[in-house]
Scaffold this motif. Structure first.
Motif, PDB file in Angstrom:
ATOM      1  N   PRO A 225       0.850  -1.193   0.000  1.00  0.00           N
ATOM      2  CA  PRO A 225       0.000   0.000   0.000  1.00  0.00           C
ATOM      3  C   PRO A 225       0.887   1.244   0.000  1.00  0.00           C
ATOM      4  O   PRO A 225       1.809   1.357   0.804  1.00  0.00           O
ATOM      5  CB  PRO A 225      -0.783  -0.131   1.311  1.00  0.00           C
ATOM      6  CG  PRO A 225       0.077  -0.982   2.192  1.00  0.00           C
ATOM      7  CD  PRO A 225       0.891  -1.873   1.300  1.00  0.00           C
ATOM      8  N   LEU A 226       0.630   2.153  -0.926  1.00  0.00           N
ATOM      9  CA  LEU A 226       1.454   3.346  -1.080  1.00  0.00           C
ATOM     10  C   LEU A 226       0.682   4.561  -0.589  1.00  0.00           C
ATOM     11  O   LEU A 226      -0.426   4.843  -1.053  1.00  0.00           O
ATOM     12  CB  LEU A 226       1.858   3.544  -2.539  1.00  0.00           C
ATOM     13  CG  LEU A 226       2.555   2.358  -3.220  1.00  0.00           C
ATOM     14  CD1 LEU A 226       2.935   2.720  -4.649  1.00  0.00           C
ATOM     15  CD2 LEU A 226       3.776   1.927  -2.425  1.00  0.00           C
ATOM     16  N   ALA A 227       1.287   5.290   0.344  1.00  0.00           N
ATOM     17  CA  ALA A 227       0.652   6.474   0.908  1.00  0.00           C
ATOM     18  C   ALA A 227       0.695   7.632  -0.084  1.00  0.00           C
ATOM     19  O   ALA A 227       1.475   7.642  -1.044  1.00  0.00           O
ATOM     20  CB  ALA A 227       1.345   6.867   2.216  1.00  0.00           C
ATOM     21  N   ALA A 228      -0.112   8.643   0.166  1.00  0.00           N
ATOM     22  CA  ALA A 228      -0.191   9.799  -0.728  1.00  0.00           C
ATOM     23  C   ALA A 228       1.091  10.618  -0.732  1.00  0.00           C
ATOM     24  O   ALA A 228       1.353  11.360  -1.689  1.00  0.00           O
ATOM     25  CB  ALA A 228      -1.375  10.680  -0.326  1.00  0.00           C
ATOM     26  N   ASP A 229       1.902  10.491   0.331  1.00  0.00           N
ATOM     27  CA  ASP A 229       3.105  11.331   0.428  1.00  0.00           C
ATOM     28  C   ASP A 229       4.370  10.637  -0.061  1.00  0.00           C
ATOM     29  O   ASP A 229       5.478  11.138   0.174  1.00  0.00           O
ATOM     30  CB  ASP A 229       3.308  11.799   1.871  1.00  0.00           C
ATOM     31  CG  ASP A 229       3.645  10.655   2.826  1.00  0.00           C
ATOM     32  OD1 ASP A 229       3.426   9.478   2.455  1.00  0.00           O
ATOM     33  OD2 ASP A 229       4.118  10.935   3.941  1.00  0.00           O
ATOM     34  N   VAL A 230       4.257   9.503  -0.754  1.00  0.00           N
ATOM     35  CA  VAL A 230       5.445   8.800  -1.253  1.00  0.00           C
ATOM     36  C   VAL A 230       6.269   9.716  -2.155  1.00  0.00           C
ATOM     37  O   VAL A 230       7.501   9.769  -2.071  1.00  0.00           O
ATOM     38  CB  VAL A 230       5.039   7.508  -1.998  1.00  0.00           C
ATOM     39  CG1 VAL A 230       6.192   6.991  -2.858  1.00  0.00           C
ATOM     40  CG2 VAL A 230       4.628   6.427  -1.003  1.00  0.00           C
ATOM     41  N   GLY A 231       5.610  10.460  -3.035  1.00  0.00           N
ATOM     42  CA  GLY A 231       6.332  11.358  -3.932  1.00  0.00           C
ATOM     43  C   GLY A 231       7.059  12.462  -3.187  1.00  0.00           C
ATOM     44  O   GLY A 231       8.195  12.810  -3.535  1.00  0.00           O
ATOM     45  N   ARG A 232       6.436  13.009  -2.149  1.00  0.00           N
ATOM     46  CA  ARG A 232       7.085  14.082  -1.379  1.00  0.00           C
ATOM     47  C   ARG A 232       8.273  13.551  -0.595  1.00  0.00           C
ATOM     48  O   ARG A 232       9.312  14.210  -0.476  1.00  0.00           O
ATOM     49  CB  ARG A 232       6.067  14.743  -0.447  1.00  0.00           C
ATOM     50  CG  ARG A 232       4.969  15.487  -1.186  1.00  0.00           C
ATOM     51  CD  ARG A 232       4.124  16.326  -0.247  1.00  0.00           C
ATOM     52  NE  ARG A 232       3.293  15.525   0.639  1.00  0.00           N
ATOM     53  CZ  ARG A 232       2.100  15.047   0.316  1.00  0.00           C
ATOM     54  NH1 ARG A 232       1.602  15.256  -0.905  1.00  0.00           N
ATOM     55  NH2 ARG A 232       1.386  14.355   1.193  1.00  0.00           N
ATOM     56  N   ARG A 233       8.127  12.346  -0.060  1.00  0.00           N
ATOM     57  CA  ARG A 233       9.236  11.776   0.711  1.00  0.00           C
ATOM     58  C   ARG A 233      10.418  11.440  -0.186  1.00  0.00           C
ATOM     59  O   ARG A 233      11.576  11.660   0.189  1.00  0.00           O
ATOM     60  CB  ARG A 233       8.760  10.536   1.480  1.00  0.00           C
ATOM     61  CG  ARG A 233       7.869  10.881   2.663  1.00  0.00           C
ATOM     62  CD  ARG A 233       7.606   9.685   3.573  1.00  0.00           C
ATOM     63  NE  ARG A 233       6.627   8.777   2.994  1.00  0.00           N
ATOM     64  CZ  ARG A 233       6.845   7.511   2.691  1.00  0.00           C
ATOM     65  NH1 ARG A 233       8.060   6.983   2.857  1.00  0.00           N
ATOM     66  NH2 ARG A 233       5.891   6.752   2.191  1.00  0.00           N
ATOM     67  N   TYR A 234      10.142  10.926  -1.389  1.00  0.00           N
ATOM     68  CA  TYR A 234      11.254  10.633  -2.289  1.00  0.00           C
ATOM     69  C   TYR A 234      11.861  11.920  -2.834  1.00  0.00           C
ATOM     70  O   TYR A 234      13.080  12.013  -3.025  1.00  0.00           O
ATOM     71  CB  TYR A 234      10.799   9.735  -3.440  1.00  0.00           C
ATOM     72  CG  TYR A 234      11.949   9.319  -4.329  1.00  0.00           C
ATOM     73  CD1 TYR A 234      12.858   8.346  -3.913  1.00  0.00           C
ATOM     74  CD2 TYR A 234      12.159   9.927  -5.565  1.00  0.00           C
ATOM     75  CE1 TYR A 234      13.932   7.978  -4.709  1.00  0.00           C
ATOM     76  CE2 TYR A 234      13.222   9.558  -6.371  1.00  0.00           C
ATOM     77  CZ  TYR A 234      14.108   8.587  -5.934  1.00  0.00           C
ATOM     78  OH  TYR A 234      15.176   8.237  -6.725  1.00  0.00           O
ATOM     79  N   ALA A 235      11.044  12.922  -3.090  1.00  0.00           N
ATOM     80  CA  ALA A 235      11.577  14.206  -3.562  1.00  0.00           C
ATOM     81  C   ALA A 235      12.543  14.800  -2.552  1.00  0.00           C
ATOM     82  O   ALA A 235      13.549  15.422  -2.916  1.00  0.00           O
ATOM     83  CB  ALA A 235      10.426  15.180  -3.829  1.00  0.00           C
ATOM     84  N   ALA A 236      12.271  14.602  -1.256  1.00  0.00           N
ATOM     85  CA  ALA A 236      13.135  15.160  -0.217  1.00  0.00           C
ATOM     86  C   ALA A 236      14.524  14.533  -0.232  1.00  0.00           C
ATOM     87  O   ALA A 236      15.501  15.189   0.120  1.00  0.00           O
ATOM     88  CB  ALA A 236      12.485  14.973   1.154  1.00  0.00           C
ATOM     89  N   VAL A 237      14.630  13.276  -0.661  1.00  0.00           N
ATOM     90  CA  VAL A 237      15.939  12.606  -0.647  1.00  0.00           C
ATOM     91  C   VAL A 237      16.595  12.570  -2.020  1.00  0.00           C
ATOM     92  O   VAL A 237      17.796  12.309  -2.126  1.00  0.00           O
ATOM     93  CB  VAL A 237      15.837  11.169  -0.084  1.00  0.00           C
ATOM     94  CG1 VAL A 237      15.382  11.193   1.365  1.00  0.00           C
ATOM     95  CG2 VAL A 237      14.891  10.308  -0.921  1.00  0.00           C
TER      96      VAL A 237
END
Length: 326
Positions: A225-237
Motif C-alpha cells: 500500500p502506497l501512501a499519498a506522500d510517497v512522492g514528497r518523501r522521495y523528492a526530499a531525498v
C-alpha cells in the motif's frame, strides 16, 4: 535529398568544484522549455561534466534507504543511489540552453545499470555525466544520458538512461519512418515511460498483463500500500521536485488525476525487495505511472521482476550477474 545527421564532436570535459543546486536548474529548464523545438537530428551538448571528491553524506544515505525500503547501516551503496548523487549533473546539462529537448515533458523511459563491484558508503567518488545521442521514437525523440561513478580510478558503477520528449515528426521524413518502426529497434515502440518528468501529457497507457495463451505473469511476492506522500518523501531525498509527484492539485494541473510516484523510486523499491547483489547488471523499463495513494503488487521469478496493479504493468526489469571484463 536526404541529409546526413550532424556529427557530434568529442565531449569537452568540464570539472566542477561542487554539485549544482537543483532548484535553480529546474526553474531554468522550465523557463527554457517552451522555446525548444525537439527533433532527432539536433546536436546535443558536447560536454562531459565531472565532479571529483564526492563523499557520501551518511545521514542523507540513511534517509534515502528508509524512503526506498533498503536496509540501513550497511557499508554499501544501494544500487540506485549513485543515480541520485549524479542527478544534479544531469540536470545541469538538460536544463541548459544547448540541450535540444524541453525539460518539461521529458519522460524517463528506461535505465540500464551496471555495478562492476561493491560501492562502499565511506569511499570517495568521482561522478561523470554526458548526453550520448538522440534517436527518433514513434512518439517523439529520445535522449540517452550516460553516468559513471569511479573510486580510486576504477569504474565501479555506470548507467544509461533514456528520456523521451513527445512531439510530432515532420511528414515524409526518414525520422518519421524510423519513429513509426518504434525508433528503438522495436516494431511497436512500446516503451512509453512512467510519467517521470512528464507534466504536459496525460498518463500514458500501459501494456496489459500477458493473456491466458501468452507467457504466465510473474508470481506475486508482496503487495505494497502506497501512501499519498510517497512522492514528497522521495523528492526530499532525491531532489526531484517535479510537481506531478508532490500533490494531487499540482498533478491535476498537468493532466494527472492524482500525484504519481517517481519512476526511480519504483525501481529502487523493487530492487530493495529483490535483495542485495554485488556485481550486477539491471535493465528496467518504465511502462505506466503509479498513482498515489494506491496499492501495487511486486512480482518476481528468477532474474525478472515487475511492479503491477490490476491489469497494468508499471515497471518491468531484469537483474543479471555482471561478468567482469577480461
Amino acid at each position: 535529398m536526404r541529409t546526413r545527421p550532424p556529427v557530434r564532436p568529442e565531449p569537452r570535459t568540464r570539472t566542477l568544484t561542487a554539485a549544482p543546486s537543483l532548484v535553480p536548474l529546474l526553474a531554468r529548464g522550465a523557463l527554457l522549455s517552451p522555446l525548444k523545438r525537439p527533433r532527432p537530428d539536433a546536436l546535443v551538448p558536447a560536454t562531459r561534466l565531472v565532479l571529483p571528491g564526492v563523499r557520501i553524506d551518511l545521514a542523507h544515505l540513511a534517509a534515502y534507504e528508509r524512503a526506498c525500503g533498503f536496509p540501513t547501516g550497511a557499508d554499501a551503496l544501494p544500487l540506485t543511489y549513485p543515480h541520485v548523487l549524479a542527478f544534479p549533473l544531469a540536470m545541469r546539462i538538460m536544463a541548459g540552453r544547448a540541450f535540444p529537448l524541453p525539460l518539461l515533458g521529458l519522460v524517463h523511459t528506461s535505465i540500464g545499470i551496471t555495478r562492476h563491484e561493491g560501492a562502499g558508503a565511506t569511499r570517495e567518488y568521482e561522478l561523470a555525466v554526458e548526453v550520448g545521442k538522440l534517436a527518433p521514437h514513434r512518439r517523439g525523440t529520445e535522449a540517452t544520458v550516460l553516468t559513471e561513478a569511479r573510486t580510486g580510478g576504477r569504474l565501479v558503477w555506470e548507467s544509461t538512461s533514456t528520456y523521451l520528449a513527445r512531439h510530432r515528426h515532420r511528414p515524409g521524413t526518414p525520422d518519421e519512418a524510423r519513429a513509426e518502426a518504434g525508433g528503438d529497434g522495436s516494431r511497436d515502440g512500446s516503451r512509453e515511460g512512467n510519467g517521470d518528468g512528464n507534466p504536459r501529457q496525460e498518463a500514458p497507457p500501459s501494456a496489459p498483463l500477458p493473456s491466458a495463451d501468452g507467457p504466465a505473469p510473474l508470481p506475486a511476492v508482496a503487495e505494497w500500500p502506497l501512501a499519498a506522500d510517497v512522492g514528497r518523501r522521495y523528492a526530499a531525498v532525491s531532489g526531484d521536485r517535479n510537481p506531478i509527484h508532490l500533490h494531487p492539485l499540482t498533478a491535476r494541473l498537468f493532466g494527472f488525476p492524482r500525484a504519481i510516484a517517481h519512476g526511480m523510486w519504483t525501481l529502487a523499491r523493487c530492487l530493495a525487495e529483490y535483495g542485495p547483489r554485488q556485481a550486477v547488471e539491471v535493465q528496467a523499463e518504465f511502462r505506466a505511472p503509479v498513482l498515489l495513494p494506491g496499492t501495487v503488487t511486486y512480482a518476481e521469478r528468477g532474474p525478472s521482476f515487475e511492479l503491477r496493479s490490476g491489469g497494468r504493468v508499471h515497471l518491468r526489469g531484469e537483474v543479471r550477474p555482471h561478468a567482469p571484463d577480461a
